[in-house]
Design a protein around this motif. Structure first.
Motif, PDB file in Angstrom:
ATOM      1  N   ASP A   1      -0.376  -9.675 -13.330  1.00  0.00           N
ATOM      2  CA  ASP A   1      -1.184 -10.191 -14.429  1.00  0.00           C
ATOM      3  C   ASP A   1      -2.611 -10.409 -13.950  1.00  0.00           C
ATOM      4  O   ASP A   1      -2.893 -10.410 -12.746  1.00  0.00           O
ATOM      5  CB  ASP A   1      -0.598 -11.490 -14.990  1.00  0.00           C
ATOM      6  CG  ASP A   1      -0.593 -12.610 -13.968  1.00  0.00           C
ATOM      7  OD1 ASP A   1      -1.659 -13.228 -13.764  1.00  0.00           O
ATOM      8  OD2 ASP A   1       0.468 -12.861 -13.362  1.00  0.00           O
TER       9      ASP A   1
ATOM     10  N   LYS B   1      -9.557 -18.597 -22.933  1.00  0.00           N
ATOM     11  CA  LYS B   1      -9.019 -17.885 -21.788  1.00  0.00           C
ATOM     12  C   LYS B   1      -8.186 -16.694 -22.265  1.00  0.00           C
ATOM     13  O   LYS B   1      -7.491 -16.774 -23.272  1.00  0.00           O
ATOM     14  CB  LYS B   1      -8.157 -18.812 -20.928  1.00  0.00           C
ATOM     15  CG  LYS B   1      -8.870 -20.067 -20.454  1.00  0.00           C
ATOM     16  CD  LYS B   1     -10.004 -19.752 -19.496  1.00  0.00           C
ATOM     17  CE  LYS B   1     -10.643 -21.035 -18.970  1.00  0.00           C
ATOM     18  NZ  LYS B   1     -11.776 -20.751 -18.063  1.00  0.00           N
ATOM     19  N   TYR B   2      -8.273 -15.610 -21.513  1.00  0.00           N
ATOM     20  CA  TYR B   2      -7.498 -14.418 -21.800  1.00  0.00           C
ATOM     21  C   TYR B   2      -6.557 -14.130 -20.634  1.00  0.00           C
ATOM     22  O   TYR B   2      -6.867 -14.438 -19.484  1.00  0.00           O
ATOM     23  CB  TYR B   2      -8.406 -13.202 -22.000  1.00  0.00           C
ATOM     24  CG  TYR B   2      -9.324 -13.277 -23.194  1.00  0.00           C
ATOM     25  CD1 TYR B   2      -8.953 -13.957 -24.342  1.00  0.00           C
ATOM     26  CD2 TYR B   2     -10.567 -12.653 -23.175  1.00  0.00           C
ATOM     27  CE1 TYR B   2      -9.790 -14.018 -25.439  1.00  0.00           C
ATOM     28  CE2 TYR B   2     -11.411 -12.703 -24.265  1.00  0.00           C
ATOM     29  CZ  TYR B   2     -11.022 -13.392 -25.399  1.00  0.00           C
ATOM     30  OH  TYR B   2     -11.849 -13.447 -26.478  1.00  0.00           O
ATOM     31  N   SER B   3      -5.444 -13.499 -20.944  1.00  0.00           N
ATOM     32  CA  SER B   3      -4.509 -13.064 -19.907  1.00  0.00           C
ATOM     33  C   SER B   3      -4.028 -11.663 -20.244  1.00  0.00           C
ATOM     34  O   SER B   3      -3.822 -11.330 -21.417  1.00  0.00           O
ATOM     35  CB  SER B   3      -3.304 -14.009 -19.814  1.00  0.00           C
ATOM     36  OG  SER B   3      -3.715 -15.320 -19.482  1.00  0.00           O
TER      37      SER B   3
ATOM     38  N   GLN C   1      -6.285 -12.754 -15.138  1.00  0.00           N
ATOM     39  CA  GLN C   1      -6.805 -13.826 -15.975  1.00  0.00           C
ATOM     40  C   GLN C   1      -8.297 -13.629 -16.200  1.00  0.00           C
ATOM     41  O   GLN C   1      -9.030 -13.239 -15.296  1.00  0.00           O
ATOM     42  CB  GLN C   1      -6.556 -15.191 -15.317  1.00  0.00           C
ATOM     43  CG  GLN C   1      -5.107 -15.435 -14.914  1.00  0.00           C
ATOM     44  CD  GLN C   1      -4.161 -15.415 -16.086  1.00  0.00           C
ATOM     45  OE1 GLN C   1      -4.484 -15.927 -17.162  1.00  0.00           O
ATOM     46  NE2 GLN C   1      -2.984 -14.830 -15.899  1.00  0.00           N
TER      47      GLN C   1
ATOM     48  N   TYR D   1      -0.991  -9.024 -19.042  1.00  0.00           N
ATOM     49  CA  TYR D   1       0.253  -8.901 -18.279  1.00  0.00           C
ATOM     50  C   TYR D   1       0.652  -7.428 -18.239  1.00  0.00           C
ATOM     51  O   TYR D   1       0.907  -6.813 -19.280  1.00  0.00           O
ATOM     52  CB  TYR D   1       1.355  -9.751 -18.910  1.00  0.00           C
ATOM     53  CG  TYR D   1       1.006 -11.218 -18.935  1.00  0.00           C
ATOM     54  CD1 TYR D   1       1.327 -12.045 -17.864  1.00  0.00           C
ATOM     55  CD2 TYR D   1       0.332 -11.774 -20.015  1.00  0.00           C
ATOM     56  CE1 TYR D   1       0.995 -13.396 -17.874  1.00  0.00           C
ATOM     57  CE2 TYR D   1      -0.010 -13.116 -20.033  1.00  0.00           C
ATOM     58  CZ  TYR D   1       0.322 -13.917 -18.965  1.00  0.00           C
ATOM     59  OH  TYR D   1      -0.014 -15.253 -18.976  1.00  0.00           O
TER      60      TYR D   1
END
Length: 274
Positions: A25, A95-97, A27, A99
């Motif tokens: 992942d 915030k972005y993630s 961030q 995966y």
């Protein structure tokens, strides 16, 4: 509990979309938009103005005992302060993630989860720009077949590594599909250009393969044989799916060894089109 709920939903979505094995992942945090900054400044200014009014009212209260005005000033100041604080917090908390899985990735913005499978992505574009400090800003833009778009940039610390990994995986899905369509006689669209067995098409004009010279360096340039003037020209950083075009060129060139085509080694290696 909320984080556990989001993680559970993500795992369920990954299984439903057959994304395969989880790999890694990344961030990132979004830059505040102009609208967000404007809202924050408005509430901050109103808060400062309210604090000034409250101070003046307090001084007045000490003189004329007008507690009603003091209460109104205090409430107004606290309300504006609260909205200024929440606006500022929303800017910091975006915030972005991302995966990454074996067959695609899930992009998370707060509790919203969006799936991009490799075989659902129709276009990918990598651009590089220098900022005022001389730093390179990498931007990877993805578009699904249903039109959904997504961009990731240097707000992700390892955007180049992630972007190139996604790009290689997407190319491995796009290129076989494009070659199959090409062999079946279909026309494949690019940026203002179409490619088919008949040749290269721009608007209504068709340039047969054996009459075309193609150069791919910093630009995709197509010329008619024997002519210096470009028949088609597009900067490489505005041309989506360059690896697919290169794969089609390689396929056509096998049967036309004298066809003029010039591709840099960097283009071959960077896009992994073998």
């Amino acid at each position: 509990m909320r984080q556990q709920h989001v993680e559970s939903n993500r795992e369920q979505i990954a299984q439903e979309n057959h994304l395969g094995i989880y790999m890694r992942d990344a961030q990132g945090s979004a830059r505040p938009t102009g609208f967000q900054i404007t809202i924050f400044l408005i509430f901050a200014l109103v808060f400062a103005f309210g604090a000034l009014i409250f101070l003046m009212t307090t001084v007045s209260v000490l003189r004329i005992q007008n507690w009603y005005l003091a209460a109104v000033g205090l409430v107004g100041t606290l309300v504006c302060g609260y909205f200024a604080y929440t606006s500022f917090r929303s800017i910091l908390r975006r915030k972005y993630s991302l995966y990454l899985y074996q067959r695609g990735f899930i992009f998370q913005e707060r509790s919203l989860l969006t799936v991009f499978r490799w075989d659902d992505i129709s276009a990918i574009l990598h651009t590089e720009k220098l900022d005022n400090l001389g730093h390179t800003n990498h931007v990877f833009a993805f578009q699904r077949k249903d039109g959904k778009q997504l961009m990731i940039d240097n707000t992700f610390a390892d955007v180049l590594e992630i972007g190139e990994q996604v790009q290689r995986a997407v190319n491995k899905a796009l290129i076989p599909e494009a070659l199959a369509q090409f062999k079946a006689g279909k026309e494949l669209p690019f940026n203002g250009l179409s490619v088919s067995q008949a040749g290269l098409k721009k608007g209504e004009e068709v340039l047969p393969w054996d009459e075309a010279d193609v150069e791919i360096f910093s630009e995709v340039t197509i010329s008619k044989k024997g002519e210096k003037r470009s028949w088609y020209q597009m900067p490489l950083q505005k041309f989506a799916n360059v690896p697919v075009l290169i794969a089609l060129i390689r396929y056509v060139r096998k049967g036309q060894e004298d066809w003029g085509t010039h591709l840099t080694d960097e283009v071959y290696s960077d896009f992994d089109v073998i």
